[in-house]
Design an enzyme around this catalytic site. Structure first.
Site, PDB file in Angstrom:
ATOM      1  N   GLU A 131     -35.118  69.518  -0.856  1.00 35.22           N
ATOM      2  CA  GLU A 131     -36.470  69.700  -0.885  1.00 35.22           C
ATOM      3  C   GLU A 131     -36.730  71.155   0.025  1.00 35.22           C
ATOM      4  O   GLU A 131     -36.451  71.484   1.003  1.00 35.22           O
ATOM      5  CB  GLU A 131     -37.109  68.736  -0.106  1.00 35.22           C
ATOM      6  CG  GLU A 131     -37.109  67.577  -0.756  1.00 35.22           C
ATOM      7  CD  GLU A 131     -37.561  66.265   0.091  1.00 35.22           C
ATOM      8  OE1 GLU A 131     -37.408  65.004  -0.157  1.00 35.22           O
ATOM      9  OE2 GLU A 131     -38.270  66.614   1.372  1.00 35.22           O
TER      10      GLU A 131
ATOM     11  N   LEU B 266     -39.989  65.828  -3.935  1.00 36.94           N
ATOM     12  CA  LEU B 266     -40.242  65.136  -2.291  1.00 36.94           C
ATOM     13  C   LEU B 266     -39.546  63.622  -2.842  1.00 36.94           C
ATOM     14  O   LEU B 266     -40.543  62.811  -2.781  1.00 36.94           O
ATOM     15  CB  LEU B 266     -41.371  65.319  -1.775  1.00 36.94           C
ATOM     16  CG  LEU B 266     -41.976  66.717  -1.451  1.00 36.94           C
ATOM     17  CD1 LEU B 266     -43.268  66.582  -1.239  1.00 36.94           C
ATOM     18  CD2 LEU B 266     -41.234  67.488  -0.648  1.00 36.94           C
ATOM     19  N   ALA B 267     -38.355  63.682  -2.977  1.00 35.06           N
ATOM     20  CA  ALA B 267     -37.895  62.117  -3.327  1.00 35.06           C
ATOM     21  C   ALA B 267     -36.577  62.083  -2.853  1.00 35.06           C
ATOM     22  O   ALA B 267     -35.471  62.217  -3.597  1.00 35.06           O
ATOM     23  CB  ALA B 267     -37.980  62.164  -4.707  1.00 35.06           C
ATOM     24  N   GLU B 268     -36.415  61.403  -1.705  1.00 41.53           N
ATOM     25  CA  GLU B 268     -35.000  61.301  -0.912  1.00 41.53           C
ATOM     26  C   GLU B 268     -34.333  60.405  -1.929  1.00 41.53           C
ATOM     27  O   GLU B 268     -33.010  60.738  -1.883  1.00 41.53           O
ATOM     28  CB  GLU B 268     -35.272  60.719   0.401  1.00 41.53           C
ATOM     29  CG  GLU B 268     -35.837  62.016   1.453  1.00 41.53           C
ATOM     30  CD  GLU B 268     -37.257  62.254   1.405  1.00 41.53           C
ATOM     31  OE1 GLU B 268     -37.803  61.244   0.795  1.00 41.53           O
ATOM     32  OE2 GLU B 268     -37.642  63.129   1.691  1.00 41.53           O
TER      33      GLU B 268
ATOM     34  N   GLN C 132     -34.429  66.785   4.734  1.00 39.58           N
ATOM     35  CA  GLN C 132     -35.434  67.794   5.894  1.00 39.58           C
ATOM     36  C   GLN C 132     -35.040  67.223   7.240  1.00 39.58           C
ATOM     37  O   GLN C 132     -35.254  68.169   8.109  1.00 39.58           O
ATOM     38  CB  GLN C 132     -36.766  67.882   5.398  1.00 39.58           C
ATOM     39  CG  GLN C 132     -37.084  68.615   4.003  1.00 39.58           C
ATOM     40  CD  GLN C 132     -38.635  68.886   3.812  1.00 39.58           C
ATOM     41  OE1 GLN C 132     -39.405  68.318   4.336  1.00 39.58           O
ATOM     42  NE2 GLN C 132     -38.842  70.093   3.186  1.00 39.58           N
ATOM     43  N   PHE C 133     -35.234  65.715   7.559  1.00 47.00           N
ATOM     44  CA  PHE C 133     -34.911  65.110   8.549  1.00 47.00           C
ATOM     45  C   PHE C 133     -34.204  64.105   8.527  1.00 47.00           C
ATOM     46  O   PHE C 133     -34.514  63.268   7.444  1.00 47.00           O
ATOM     47  CB  PHE C 133     -36.374  65.053   9.195  1.00 47.00           C
ATOM     48  CG  PHE C 133     -37.133  66.277   9.769  1.00 47.00           C
ATOM     49  CD1 PHE C 133     -37.194  66.846  10.865  1.00 47.00           C
ATOM     50  CD2 PHE C 133     -38.244  66.820   8.708  1.00 47.00           C
ATOM     51  CE1 PHE C 133     -37.695  68.111  11.189  1.00 47.00           C
ATOM     52  CE2 PHE C 133     -38.822  67.699   9.019  1.00 47.00           C
ATOM     53  CZ  PHE C 133     -38.725  68.367  10.375  1.00 47.00           C
TER      54      PHE C 133
ATOM     55  N   PHE D  13     -35.747  60.979   7.236  1.00 47.54           N
ATOM     56  CA  PHE D  13     -36.184  60.910   5.781  1.00 47.54           C
ATOM     57  C   PHE D  13     -35.187  60.212   5.031  1.00 47.54           C
ATOM     58  O   PHE D  13     -35.116  60.172   3.663  1.00 47.54           O
ATOM     59  CB  PHE D  13     -36.480  62.281   5.285  1.00 47.54           C
ATOM     60  CG  PHE D  13     -37.840  62.894   6.015  1.00 47.54           C
ATOM     61  CD1 PHE D  13     -38.634  62.074   6.729  1.00 47.54           C
ATOM     62  CD2 PHE D  13     -38.128  64.022   5.459  1.00 47.54           C
ATOM     63  CE1 PHE D  13     -39.637  62.725   7.417  1.00 47.54           C
ATOM     64  CE2 PHE D  13     -39.149  64.671   6.044  1.00 47.54           C
ATOM     65  CZ  PHE D  13     -40.120  64.031   7.231  1.00 47.54           C
TER      66      PHE D  13
ATOM     67  N   PRO E 231     -34.890  56.110   2.570  1.00 45.40           N
ATOM     68  CA  PRO E 231     -35.234  55.838   1.145  1.00 45.40           C
ATOM     69  C   PRO E 231     -33.882  56.044   0.043  1.00 45.40           C
ATOM     70  O   PRO E 231     -33.868  55.587  -0.854  1.00 45.40           O
ATOM     71  CB  PRO E 231     -36.116  56.738   0.492  1.00 45.40           C
ATOM     72  CG  PRO E 231     -37.021  57.179   1.765  1.00 45.40           C
ATOM     73  CD  PRO E 231     -35.880  57.265   2.825  1.00 45.40           C
TER      74      PRO E 231
ATOM     75  N   HIS F  75     -39.413  62.536  12.351  1.00 46.35           N
ATOM     76  CA  HIS F  75     -38.700  63.597  12.236  1.00 46.35           C
ATOM     77  C   HIS F  75     -37.814  63.922  13.527  1.00 46.35           C
ATOM     78  O   HIS F  75     -37.060  65.180  13.613  1.00 46.35           O
ATOM     79  CB  HIS F  75     -39.885  64.852  12.526  1.00 46.35           C
ATOM     80  CG  HIS F  75     -40.892  64.882  11.380  1.00 46.35           C
ATOM     81  ND1 HIS F  75     -41.536  64.060  10.825  1.00 46.35           N
ATOM     82  CD2 HIS F  75     -40.957  65.906  10.514  1.00 46.35           C
ATOM     83  CE1 HIS F  75     -42.237  64.544   9.882  1.00 46.35           C
ATOM     84  NE2 HIS F  75     -41.814  65.498   9.470  1.00 46.35           N
TER      85      HIS F  75
END
Length: 327
Positions: free
Chosen positions: A29, A58-60, A82-83, A86, A89, A129
């Site tokens: 992302e 934005l779709a892990e 990103q973190f 996250f 999923p 996060h």
């Protein structure tokens, strides 16, 4: 030789491998136009183009699935979450497919993929996060878990992770992304994914840690040295597989074990280190081993974050307790 931050060392390793191997693909992302949330992928899209540096939705779950698919077909994808919080999923793709690819196909297919994610607290971030859940992945057969604590090791370990024929979770301690610097030579030399690193020699206590906690551990070791207590500080670096041989060798000198990690205590990597020591090296111990860990709670919001985070004083107190009454 350039002096780099840990973040810059990650970027340098990505550039090196993308130059060396056209099968290396980077995806995640905002990693293209924006260079990632922490700017770890700055300059990659401009140099290698949108076919090798892919901005995803934005779709892990999608990131996990696409990465496994790419890896199974001969590419070497490096996916960025990103973190660390996250990643959840994508867990089905990681645990059920990436980790099992070699076993499921009896070696016909492998999954040479790297899943990068910043992790840990200390930056006053909101919920999801600041997780430190490396133990979840270490418990999953078929996945290696790597956590660099310095720019030099970040560079060498990321090279090795990308070149590995099996999946690697590569967790970067974001609290020290820009605060820790060291000289890094862009020589393409990978570091082994199965050894610990002795950062400081000592005779009294073996302290095992990884990630950002290396900073406080070395600070505590310096303070305790003034009191006549010498800590041998070991950076685990790769928490799966664990290099217990290096830890046992240190315990032959010190006879005392202290494990420090930011993650919650229950079922953490520290528990595994203590259990293996009890099983295989109990005779080396002069005192019961100790842990300094995060609490068994969700990471609090920024006003209470310092209560959760391990401080130098916490390590110092634990080391003194380990020495007192067991001389």
């Amino acid at each position: 030789m350039a002096e780099l931050t840990l973040l810059e060392a990650v970027n340098l390793a990505l550039h090196h491998e993308m130059d060396r191997d056209p099968n290396v693909i980077v995806l995640g992302e905002d990693i293209g136009d924006n260079g990632g949330v922490f700017r770890a992928t700055v300059g990659l899209k401009e140099k290698y183009g949108c076919k090798r540096v892919i901005d995803t939705p934005l779709a892990e779950a999608l990131i996990g699935g696409v990465t496994v698919g790419m890896a199974s077909q001969g590419l070497r994808p490096v996916a960025e979450f990103q973190f660390q919080g996250f990643v959840f999923p994508a867990m089905e793709h990681l645990a059920c497919h990436a980790a099992r690819m070699r076993n499921r196909t009896r070696g016909r297919l492998t999954c040479p993929a790297v899943f990068r994610a910043p992790f840990g607290g200390g930056i006053h971030a909101p919920e999801h996060h600041s997780e430190s859940v490396e133990a979840l992945f270490a418990h999953t057969p078929g996945i290696s878990v790597v956590i660099p604590s310095s720019p030099k090791r970040a560079y060498g370990l990321l090279l090795a992770a990308i070149r590995s024929n099996d999946p690697v979770m590569f967790f970067e301690p974001k609290r020290i992304y820009r605060t820790v610097k060291s000289e890094v030579e862009d020589n393409g030399e990978a570091l082994p994914l199965n050894i610990c690193y002795a950062l400081r020699k000592g005779r009294d206590i073996t302290l095992v840690t990884w990630g950002a906690c290396v900073v406080e551990s070395l600070q505590a070791a310096t303070e305790l040295s003034r009191l006549g207590i010498e800590l041998e500080v070991i950076d685990a670096a790769t928490v799966k597989p664990l290099d217990m041989a290096t830890i046992y060798k240190s315990l032959e000198k010190t006879g005392r074990l202290l494990v420090v990690h930011e993650a919650s205590q229950t079922c953490g990597i520290g528990a595994e280190i203590l259990a293996r020591t009890a099983e295989h090296a109990m005779c080396l111990l002069k005192a019961p081993p100790k842990r300094v860990t995060g609490m068994d709670t969700v990471m609090p919001y920024y006003r209470n974050e310092d209560y959760f985070m391990i401080q130098e004083e916490d390590i110092t107190i634990a080391a003194k307790e380990l020495m007192e009454g067991w001389k």
